[in-house]
Scaffold this motif. Sequence first.
Motif, PDB file in Angstrom:
ATOM      1  N   ALA A  64      -3.060  24.176  31.354  1.00 55.01           N
ATOM      2  CA  ALA A  64      -0.876  24.771  32.035  1.00 55.01           C
ATOM      3  C   ALA A  64      -0.356  23.128  31.430  1.00 55.01           C
ATOM      4  O   ALA A  64       0.518  22.750  31.848  1.00 55.01           O
ATOM      5  N   PHE A  65      -0.967  22.454  31.696  1.00 58.35           N
ATOM      6  CA  PHE A  65      -0.928  21.180  31.244  1.00 58.35           C
ATOM      7  C   PHE A  65      -0.501  20.938  29.217  1.00 58.35           C
ATOM      8  O   PHE A  65      -0.226  19.599  29.397  1.00 58.35           O
ATOM      9  N   GLY A  66      -0.853  21.728  28.819  1.00 60.71           N
ATOM     10  CA  GLY A  66      -0.187  21.043  27.159  1.00 60.71           C
ATOM     11  C   GLY A  66       0.691  21.235  26.629  1.00 60.71           C
ATOM     12  O   GLY A  66       1.227  20.631  25.567  1.00 60.71           O
ATOM     13  N   PRO A  67       1.991  22.458  27.356  1.00 63.77           N
ATOM     14  CA  PRO A  67       3.099  22.024  26.632  1.00 63.77           C
ATOM     15  C   PRO A  67       4.086  20.459  27.150  1.00 63.77           C
ATOM     16  O   PRO A  67       4.652  19.923  26.820  1.00 63.77           O
ATOM     17  N   GLU A  68       2.898  20.306  27.860  1.00 64.44           N
ATOM     18  CA  GLU A  68       3.274  18.861  28.804  1.00 64.44           C
ATOM     19  C   GLU A  68       2.832  17.324  27.288  1.00 64.44           C
ATOM     20  O   GLU A  68       3.692  16.999  27.735  1.00 64.44           O
ATOM     21  N   LEU A  69       1.832  17.783  27.652  1.00 64.81           N
ATOM     22  CA  LEU A  69       0.693  16.832  26.137  1.00 64.81           C
ATOM     23  C   LEU A  69       1.835  17.091  25.333  1.00 64.81           C
ATOM     24  O   LEU A  69       2.114  16.025  24.618  1.00 64.81           O
ATOM     25  N   CYS A  70       2.339  17.752  25.085  1.00 61.45           N
ATOM     26  CA  CYS A  70       2.856  18.275  23.402  1.00 61.45           C
ATOM     27  C   CYS A  70       4.398  17.442  23.210  1.00 61.45           C
ATOM     28  O   CYS A  70       4.422  16.821  22.546  1.00 61.45           O
ATOM     29  N   LYS A  71       5.019  17.496  24.630  1.00 64.59           N
ATOM     30  CA  LYS A  71       6.349  17.003  24.502  1.00 64.59           C
ATOM     31  C   LYS A  71       6.314  15.204  24.251  1.00 64.59           C
ATOM     32  O   LYS A  71       6.311  13.897  23.857  1.00 64.59           O
ATOM     33  N   GLU A  72       4.701  15.277  24.916  1.00 62.62           N
ATOM     34  CA  GLU A  72       4.559  13.579  25.681  1.00 62.62           C
ATOM     35  C   GLU A  72       4.266  12.606  23.292  1.00 62.62           C
ATOM     36  O   GLU A  72       4.681  11.763  23.322  1.00 62.62           O
ATOM     37  N   ALA A  73       3.626  14.086  22.918  1.00 59.78           N
ATOM     38  CA  ALA A  73       3.032  13.795  21.608  1.00 59.78           C
ATOM     39  C   ALA A  73       3.930  13.669  20.813  1.00 59.78           C
ATOM     40  O   ALA A  73       3.888  12.318  20.031  1.00 59.78           O
ATOM     41  N   ARG A  74       4.781  14.571  21.204  1.00 59.63           N
ATOM     42  CA  ARG A  74       6.311  14.385  20.574  1.00 59.63           C
ATOM     43  C   ARG A  74       7.432  12.628  20.269  1.00 59.63           C
ATOM     44  O   ARG A  74       7.855  12.453  20.003  1.00 59.63           O
ATOM     45  N   ARG A  75       7.119  12.143  21.956  1.00 59.41           N
ATOM     46  CA  ARG A  75       7.908  11.488  22.203  1.00 59.41           C
ATOM     47  C   ARG A  75       7.787  10.510  21.831  1.00 59.41           C
ATOM     48  O   ARG A  75       7.962   9.523  21.193  1.00 59.41           O
ATOM     49  N   ALA A  76       6.275   9.917  21.244  1.00 61.63           N
ATOM     50  CA  ALA A  76       5.413   9.699  20.914  1.00 61.63           C
ATOM     51  C   ALA A  76       5.995   9.285  19.003  1.00 61.63           C
ATOM     52  O   ALA A  76       4.832   8.106  18.507  1.00 61.63           O
ATOM     53  N   GLY A  77       6.644  10.040  18.289  1.00 64.91           N
ATOM     54  CA  GLY A  77       6.880  10.240  17.247  1.00 64.91           C
ATOM     55  C   GLY A  77       5.669  11.346  16.346  1.00 64.91           C
ATOM     56  O   GLY A  77       6.336  11.347  15.066  1.00 64.91           O
ATOM     57  N   LYS A  78       5.288  11.537  16.824  1.00 66.86           N
ATOM     58  CA  LYS A  78       4.656  12.564  16.025  1.00 66.86           C
ATOM     59  C   LYS A  78       4.978  14.133  15.725  1.00 66.86           C
ATOM     60  O   LYS A  78       6.229  14.435  16.670  1.00 66.86           O
ATOM     61  N   GLY A  79       4.698  15.109  14.721  1.00 70.18           N
ATOM     62  CA  GLY A  79       5.238  16.137  15.172  1.00 70.18           C
ATOM     63  C   GLY A  79       4.730  17.060  15.649  1.00 70.18           C
ATOM     64  O   GLY A  79       3.814  17.464  16.621  1.00 70.18           O
ATOM     65  N   VAL A  80       5.464  18.782  15.371  1.00 70.80           N
ATOM     66  CA  VAL A  80       5.411  19.333  16.146  1.00 70.80           C
ATOM     67  C   VAL A  80       4.024  19.910  15.726  1.00 70.80           C
ATOM     68  O   VAL A  80       3.313  20.011  16.942  1.00 70.80           O
ATOM     69  N   ASN A  81       3.746  20.284  14.743  1.00 74.17           N
ATOM     70  CA  ASN A  81       2.234  21.089  14.056  1.00 74.17           C
ATOM     71  C   ASN A  81       1.216  19.791  14.874  1.00 74.17           C
ATOM     72  O   ASN A  81       0.177  19.220  15.501  1.00 74.17           O
ATOM     73  N   GLU A  82       1.301  18.405  14.326  1.00 75.30           N
ATOM     74  CA  GLU A  82       0.772  17.518  15.176  1.00 75.30           C
ATOM     75  C   GLU A  82       0.403  17.212  16.191  1.00 75.30           C
ATOM     76  O   GLU A  82      -0.830  17.390  16.811  1.00 75.30           O
ATOM     77  N   SER A  83       1.338  17.700  17.261  1.00 74.95           N
ATOM     78  CA  SER A  83       1.325  17.338  18.750  1.00 74.95           C
ATOM     79  C   SER A  83       0.381  18.451  18.830  1.00 74.95           C
ATOM     80  O   SER A  83      -0.619  18.087  19.663  1.00 74.95           O
ATOM     81  N   TYR A  84       0.904  19.819  18.736  1.00 75.77           N
ATOM     82  CA  TYR A  84      -0.417  20.672  18.765  1.00 75.77           C
ATOM     83  C   TYR A  84      -1.983  20.247  18.535  1.00 75.77           C
ATOM     84  O   TYR A  84      -2.675  20.704  19.526  1.00 75.77           O
ATOM     85  N   LEU A  85      -1.900  19.672  17.295  1.00 74.78           N
ATOM     86  CA  LEU A  85      -3.429  19.652  16.748  1.00 74.78           C
ATOM     87  C   LEU A  85      -4.169  18.383  17.690  1.00 74.78           C
ATOM     88  O   LEU A  85      -4.897  18.845  18.333  1.00 74.78           O
ATOM     89  N   LEU A  86      -3.115  17.773  18.406  1.00 77.01           N
ATOM     90  CA  LEU A  86      -3.478  16.028  19.569  1.00 77.01           C
ATOM     91  C   LEU A  86      -4.120  17.267  20.434  1.00 77.01           C
ATOM     92  O   LEU A  86      -4.865  16.406  21.182  1.00 77.01           O
ATOM     93  N   VAL A  87      -2.903  18.117  20.855  1.00 75.60           N
ATOM     94  CA  VAL A  87      -3.650  18.076  22.502  1.00 75.60           C
ATOM     95  C   VAL A  87      -4.610  18.818  22.532  1.00 75.60           C
ATOM     96  O   VAL A  87      -5.646  19.130  23.299  1.00 75.60           O
TER      97      VAL A  87
END
Length: 69
Positions: free
Chosen positions: A10-33
Amino acid sequence: MPYRPTELVAFGPELCKEARRAGKGVNESYLLVHRVLTAVFNEDLTRVPKNSLQAHLSRRLQENLLATG
């Protein structure tokens, strides 16, 4: 009581947003999460207070962000 996987995911979407705010792309943010959640599923989360779970996941994401540059 151990956390159920749905509580962690359930925390995944917010973590993805956090990764994108850090400058990561959509795909990379999903991979990091995915990496963070995979690692966290193997941890003993009974030591993490329930109200600190999001901070714990965020810290793990930040560690991964630093590692990937």
